[in-house]
Design an enzyme around this catalytic site. Structure first.
Site, mmCIF file in Angstrom:
data_model
loop_
_atom_site.group_PDB
_atom_site.id
_atom_site.type_symbol
_atom_site.label_atom_id
_atom_site.label_comp_id
_atom_site.label_asym_id
_atom_site.label_seq_id
_atom_site.Cartn_x
_atom_site.Cartn_y
_atom_site.Cartn_z
ATOM 1 N N GLY A 69 28.098 5.508 -3.912
ATOM 2 C CA GLY A 69 29.496 5.597 -3.503
ATOM 3 C C GLY A 69 29.595 5.582 -1.993
ATOM 4 O O GLY A 69 30.344 4.816 -1.421
ATOM 5 N N GLY A 100 23.567 8.952 -7.848
ATOM 6 C CA GLY A 100 22.265 8.366 -7.529
ATOM 7 C C GLY A 100 21.446 9.267 -6.629
ATOM 8 O O GLY A 100 20.336 8.921 -6.222
ATOM 9 N N THR A 101 21.995 10.444 -6.342
ATOM 10 C CA THR A 101 21.383 11.336 -5.365
ATOM 11 C C THR A 101 20.355 12.279 -5.969
ATOM 12 O O THR A 101 19.474 12.760 -5.262
ATOM 13 C CB THR A 101 22.488 12.171 -4.715
ATOM 14 O OG1 THR A 101 23.366 12.631 -5.750
ATOM 15 C CG2 THR A 101 23.294 11.358 -3.739
ATOM 16 N N GLY A 148 27.784 18.289 -2.004
ATOM 17 C CA GLY A 148 27.637 18.343 -3.457
ATOM 18 C C GLY A 148 26.468 19.181 -3.943
ATOM 19 O O GLY A 148 26.603 19.992 -4.862
ATOM 20 N N LYS A 161 21.663 23.672 2.426
ATOM 21 C CA LYS A 161 22.758 22.875 2.980
ATOM 22 C C LYS A 161 22.597 21.468 2.406
ATOM 23 O O LYS A 161 22.003 21.304 1.349
ATOM 24 C CB LYS A 161 22.724 22.928 4.507
ATOM 25 C CG LYS A 161 23.034 24.346 5.028
ATOM 26 C CD LYS A 161 23.149 24.454 6.531
ATOM 27 C CE LYS A 161 21.803 24.536 7.201
ATOM 28 N NZ LYS A 161 21.879 24.975 8.619
ATOM 29 N N GLY A 162 23.161 20.485 3.018
ATOM 30 C CA GLY A 162 23.064 19.147 2.449
ATOM 31 C C GLY A 162 22.425 18.176 3.418
ATOM 32 O O GLY A 162 22.534 18.342 4.636
ATOM 33 N N VAL A 163 21.761 17.142 2.896
ATOM 34 C CA VAL A 163 21.121 16.168 3.779
ATOM 35 C C VAL A 163 21.522 14.732 3.440
ATOM 36 O O VAL A 163 20.903 13.792 3.908
ATOM 37 C CB VAL A 163 19.581 16.302 3.751
ATOM 38 C CG1 VAL A 163 19.171 17.635 4.340
ATOM 39 C CG2 VAL A 163 19.038 16.138 2.343
ATOM 40 N N GLU A 196 23.898 12.968 4.467
ATOM 41 C CA GLU A 196 24.369 12.178 5.605
ATOM 42 C C GLU A 196 23.538 12.390 6.862
ATOM 43 O O GLU A 196 23.615 11.610 7.807
ATOM 44 C CB GLU A 196 25.839 12.533 5.887
ATOM 45 C CG GLU A 196 26.758 11.929 4.847
ATOM 46 C CD GLU A 196 28.088 12.634 4.719
ATOM 47 O OE1 GLU A 196 28.092 13.864 4.543
ATOM 48 O OE2 GLU A 196 29.114 11.963 4.800
#
Lengths: 327, 739
Positions: free
Chosen positions: B235, B463-464, B505, B697-699, B701
């Site tokens: 996406g 797809g993550t 997410g 946390k998120g990676v 981006e």
């Protein structure tokens, strides 16, 4: 996509007979370009004749040291053929520089010759294009024309021929074997096969309606080093900004034989006879190569975004000749 | 278990073709197929319409234009943009090239597409505004950036005075082009009504936003709309909200009382999906001879569509990055008659850091200082604009570890001094930073009598690797193998999440799942200590643990399966929630970001100016990793996107037509395999306890942030040519190539 009918031809004669019997019929082989164009209704055949299974896949030796490439030989098989690799490395290199492995597995030699330009405006059916609609105008002139022609263009069209293979074949003096509707076959030198856009850019080759390409015939290659160099933004799977195919034979400090062809610069794969004339019989040197490159591009015209291709083509050609001319 | 590089649990389905994507859904029987007709002009009106030929074409069931399309509701600007109503075919006005002007539905896809070509539309074209540079004088500061998540401007001290006083200054302008997300799977929708209820399979990142948008566009209660997206083929922001394909499929399915499927073609994805807006940026830096920054200013002007309020946070990414007493950042927008801009992976950072980190390289060069050292010297002790402490910040460690691993000391300080047989070699580096967000998310975890767990949320896996990290998290929290965890996602019947986007997410959904497991443990423990049959009867439930399939309190324990069978014969579940970050005290008390450092080596062909990436290394600090393999894949993908942004990606607008001229992936270039010989992402293990329970946390981006600048800086180091107009292509290097 318009509805169409389909048949699979049993042999080459049946294929041309089928084409003659139907209005607006087209041959399909790998379909790597035609299907995209049909989806966009840029090509609108009413009938497709599948020639991909015709017995035209063979690559055969010709008397005198040449090679006959069946029109249905796959690009991948042709590039890997040991005779092509040893006798015509230029062709093998050019084929491998084109498309992707998947596409080369599908694409035929005949289809490669007839693939159409990748001019963005040709594919954008909301923009004017003299190839799609003769007389409609050319959006690329005055538009985004980074990928467009610097040689042989006209006020009607500045599109380029996208083939890598054809650049090599042009340097190698290939001939195209055609089978007509009557069953008569003829040979056309590749040099005469493609047309410049002039006022009729929708007519791209001398192939008659219904005529089938059955083979490409390569004469014995002259001695000399062969080299294909393709310049592009990314390392693979992109059409050439500029490409150069050269063959250079130096004997006793003199250029005995030289062939120069350019890709990505014109409506057809461009044979630079002027460059060859400059070099033939002359001592190889960077200055001589530079003079040859200047001759090859002497009549080049930039259209704005593609101005850099003139200098790029010269630099690439000088470099390719330098590498081919090294002892 | 959390953090282990567990192979994706959905991989077998994907590689065997049994993971059903939207366009493959068939569960309501043979659908009809829709095809969207796009406007052939960039700005103006439909002057004349003739649909007779299309209506008479074989198989055609319906032809809609603005004249006969169902009435829809207008968007409510108060809402988050991708959840608002999105009416289609509402007027004769053309707002951008390719905008939907008609829909054809037919029995087969081919019939629909053929009939679509027969819809005869004549236009009255008007002069449009299509050129960002030409309209820059009309730029205005927008009221909000990224729906209010960021302030439009920030100001501290006096940048102009600091610039005037500093011995070394940089004042440069950078431009970035339009870019497109172009996920592998095109946007698609399959809609089927049963009575007044509609089931909508759609390729989306956020189920709840899709549901809200559909319900509001049609003016029906949310409960009447079921949205499903079990598998999504990428996406990158372009599927945060559903677009014309979904609204039209839902409407047509209702009108025809039959399932309708609409998917966009690759070409339509250049027009009907929002793009990363082009930007024109100015960066000013002032520093002492010691390299310490005294001023930092970043002004970004970006494209906006008339009527849209999307603004990406281009000039916000530098606010927490380096120390400098005098600061100024602002956003300006220029309205154009182009498709609305939208979020594309790392919105704002991808383009903003390209400019800032190029400028920092220019400053390092002007100072004669190593670029790594310049960044280390400007490491701020606290967030330089909000003045709160950082939660966990290991940027300096990323820089130093990266420099060591990459062999940064081999870099030549003087550009165009390192050559091999093929060309000029250059090294470049850049910092990475990305804001961390938390958004409200709920996840249900259910334990059945067998002791196996089921996780349910409307969270998506685009797809993550969401399926896998949820199985790992729940497996660890419940003390069972991740193989015994079934994960069910992408269905609006399940608890609501914030979906996939903004790198939030993974942390949102895994923390919610973790909390659900904690609640489950508490319920099990409470039931066990109250049950005379349990060996834990009468013990203190506070010390209960779950491990190896058993609930234990001290030395007493019992298999979970026995407990559930005896005390919860129909199973037991609990819902875990995380709140919006704005409601979390730690998100006010601390600045939460993720960090990294990129290092790149390029070779620039000495003859042609072709730039080829040779090596790339990223070192990242993103809190606790939930799965080191999927996290690394995310980071690598981001880095490659950075390479594309630096060298390839470009969707130029033809200002005569207002269209993206090249609309296929043969001309819109992204890196191919051959463009990436050697690349690695190193993750510095850590736990950010200010972020959430898991410290994650998120990676998603982070990898793209700054990556392109490292490559641009390497190009400068290789040939001494500074290109500030991205992407860096041959024609921009050729005139300055060293001889």
């Amino acid at each position: 996509m318009k509805a169409f009918t389909y048949e699979r031809a049993a042999d080459a004669r049946a294929a041309v007979a089928a084409a003659a019997a139907r209005a607006n019929a087209k041959f399909i082989a790998g379909g790597t370009n035609l299907l995209d164009l049909m989806r966009l209704e840029i090509e609108q055949p009413a009938h497709l004749i599948d020639i991909s299974r015709l017995p035209l896949q063979a690559i055969d030796d010709e008397p005198g040291g040449g090679l006959r490439l069946g029109a249905q030989a796959r690009n991948s098989d042709t590039a890997a053929d040991p005779r092509v690799r040893t006798r015509y490395p230029l062709l093998s290199q050019a084929l491998l520089a084109g498309a992707s492995a998947q596409l080369r597995n599908k694409a035929s030699i005949g289809g490669n010759l007839l693939q159409r330009t990748r001019c963005a405006y040709f594919y954008d059916t909301t923009a004017p294009c003299n190839k799609r609609t003769p007389g409609g105008g050319c959006a690329a002139i005055g538009g985004l024309n980074r990928n467009h022609a610097i040689l042989g263009a006209s006020d009607a069209c500045i599109a380029t021929n996208p083939s890598d293979m054809a650049v090599a074949l042009m340097a190698l003096d290939a001939e195209v074997e055609l089978l007509g509707a009557t069953g008569a076959s003829r040979r056309v030198a590749l040099r005469d096969f493609y047309l410049l856009p002039e006022t009729t850019p929708h007519i791209e080759t001398v192939v008659h309606p219904g005529e089938l390409i059955t083979a490409v015939v390569l004469p014995r290659a002259p001695a000399g080093r062969q080299l294909y160099r393709k310049v592009r933004d990314r390392a693979s799977y992109e059409f050439a900004l500029v490409s150069v195919g050269v063959l250079l034979a130096v004997e006793k400090g003199t250029v005995e034989e030289v062939r120069v062809a350019l890709g990505g610069v014109a409506h057809k794969p461009w044979r630079a006879l002027e460059a060859e004339a400059v070099l033939r019989g002359r001592a190889p040197s960077v200055a001589a190569y530079q003079a040859a490159a200047d001759a090859a591009l002497a009549r080049a015209v930039g259209r704005g975004h593609n101005d850099f291709k003139i200098e790029l083509a010269k630099r690439t050609l000088v470099d390719a000749l330098t590498k081919a001319g090294r002892p | 278990m959390i953090g282990d590089p567990v192979p994706r649990i959905d991989a077998p389905k994907k590689v065997t073709g049994t993971a059903t994507y939207t366009a493959e859904v068939w569960d309501a029987g043979q659908p009809l197929y829709g095809w969207i007709v796009g406007a052939a002009i960039g700005h103006g009106r439909i002057a004349r319409l003739d649909t007779a030929r299309a209506e008479a074409a074989p198989g055609v069931q319906l032809v809609w234009t603005h004249r006969n399309a169902p009435k829809q509701h207008e968007p409510d600007a108060g809402q988050i943009s991708y959840a608002r109503a999105r009416p289609v075919l509402t007027s004769a006005e053309i707002r951008h090239h390719g905008e939907a002007v008609a829909l054809v539905v037919a029995t087969t896809l081919e019939e629909a597409r053929a009939a679509a070509a027969l819809v005869d539309v004549a236009y009255e074209a008007a002069d449009g505004h299509f050129d960002l540079a030409a309209r820059e004088a009309h730029a205005v500061e927008p009221p909000m950036v990224q729906s209010g998540l960021f302030a439009t401007r920030s100001k501290l001290g006096d940048v102009d005075a600091a610039m005037a006083a500093a011995p070394v200054t940089i004042d440069r302008r950078y431009t970035t082009p339009y870019e497109l997300a172009q996920p592998m799977e095109p946007p698609a929708c399959f809609a089927a009504w049963k009575g007044d209820q509609v089931t909508v399979h759609t390729s989306t990142q956020i189920i709840a936003a899709a549901r809200a948008r559909i319900a509001q566009t049609l003016g029906i209660p949310m409960e009447k709309v079921k949205v499903v997206a079990r598998y999504v083929g990428g996406g990158f922001g372009s599927k945060l909200g559903v677009q014309a394909e979904t609204i039209l499929a839902v409407l047509a399915a209702r009108a025809l009382a039959k399932p309708v499927k609409i998917a966009l073609s690759r070409q339509q994805m250049f027009q009907l999906v929002s793009q990363r807006p082009a930007s024109r940026q100015r960066v000013r830096l002032a520093a002492g001879r010691d390299g310490l920054l005294t001023a930092f200013a970043h002004e970004a002007t970006i494209q906006q569509a008339y009527g849209s309020d999307f603004v990406e946070q281009t000039a916000a990414c530098g606010r927490p990055l380096y120390a400098a007493a005098n600061r100024f950042t602002t956003h300006r927008v220029v309205s154009l008659h182009l498709p609305p801009g939208g979020d594309v992976r790392a919105p704002g950072e991808a383009t903003g850091l390209l400019a800032i980190e190029s400028a920092m390289d220019e400053l390092a060069h002007a100072l004669g200082l190593d670029p790594v050292e310049l960044r280390v010297r400007n490491e701020p002790p606290r967030d330089p604009e909000s003045n709160v402490p950082f939660s966990q910040r290991r940027l300096v460690e990323c820089l130093q570890e990266g420099a060591r691993r990459f062999g940064w000391q081999r870099r030549r300080a003087t550009p165009a001094t390192l050559r091999d047989a093929h060309g000029w070699i250059g090294y470049g580096m850049a910092s990475a930073i990305r804001t961390h967000f938390q958004l409200a998310t709920s996840v249900r975890v259910r334990l059945g009598p067998s002791g196996a767990a089921v996780v349910q949320s409307d969270m998506t896996d685009i797809g993550t690797g969401t399926y896998t990290i949820l199985a790992q998290t729940v497996g660890e929290a419940l003390g069972i193998s991740h193989h015994d965890v079934r994960v069910e996602l992408g269905d609006s019947d399940f608890p609501t999440s914030a979906g996939s986007g903004g790198s939030f997410g993974a942390a949102n959904s895994c923390n919610a799942a973790f909390r659900a497991c904690r609640a489950l443990r508490a319920r099990l423990a409470a039931a066990a200590v109250a049950d005379p049959l349990s060996p834990m009867h009468g013990l203190d439930p506070a010390g209960a643990t779950l491990a190896d399939g058993r609930l234990a309190i001290g030395h007493a324990s019992e298999p979970v399966a026995d407990l559930v069978t005896r005390l919860f014969p129909s199973g037991v579940d609990a819902i875990g929630d995380v709140a919006d970050g704005t409601a979390e005290p730690s998100y006010k008390a601390y600045a939460l970001n993720t960090y990294g450092a990129h290092f790149a080596e390029v070779r620039v062909d000495a003859v042609t100016g072709e730039v080829r990436l040779q090596r790339m290394l990223g070192v990242f600090d993103g809190g606790r990793m939930l799965n080191r393999a999927t996290a690394r894949s995310q980071l690598l993908g981001g880095m490659l996107w950075g390479a594309g942004g630096a060298l390839l990606e470009d969707a130029p607008v033809d200002p005569r037509y207002g269209s993206f001229a090249a609309r296929d992936l043969a001309q819109y270039l992204v890196p191919a395999h051959a463009d990436v010989p050697e690349i690695d992402a190193i993750i510095l293990e850590g736990v950010d306890d200010k972020a959430n329970d898991l410290g994650a946390k998120g990676v998603g981006e982070l990898g793209i942030c700054g990556a392109g600048a490292a490559i641009a800086n390497a190009v400068f180091n290789a040939v001494g040519v500074r290109v500030r107009d991205f992407p860096i292509t041959i024609e921009k290097l050729l005139p300055g190539l060293p001889r």
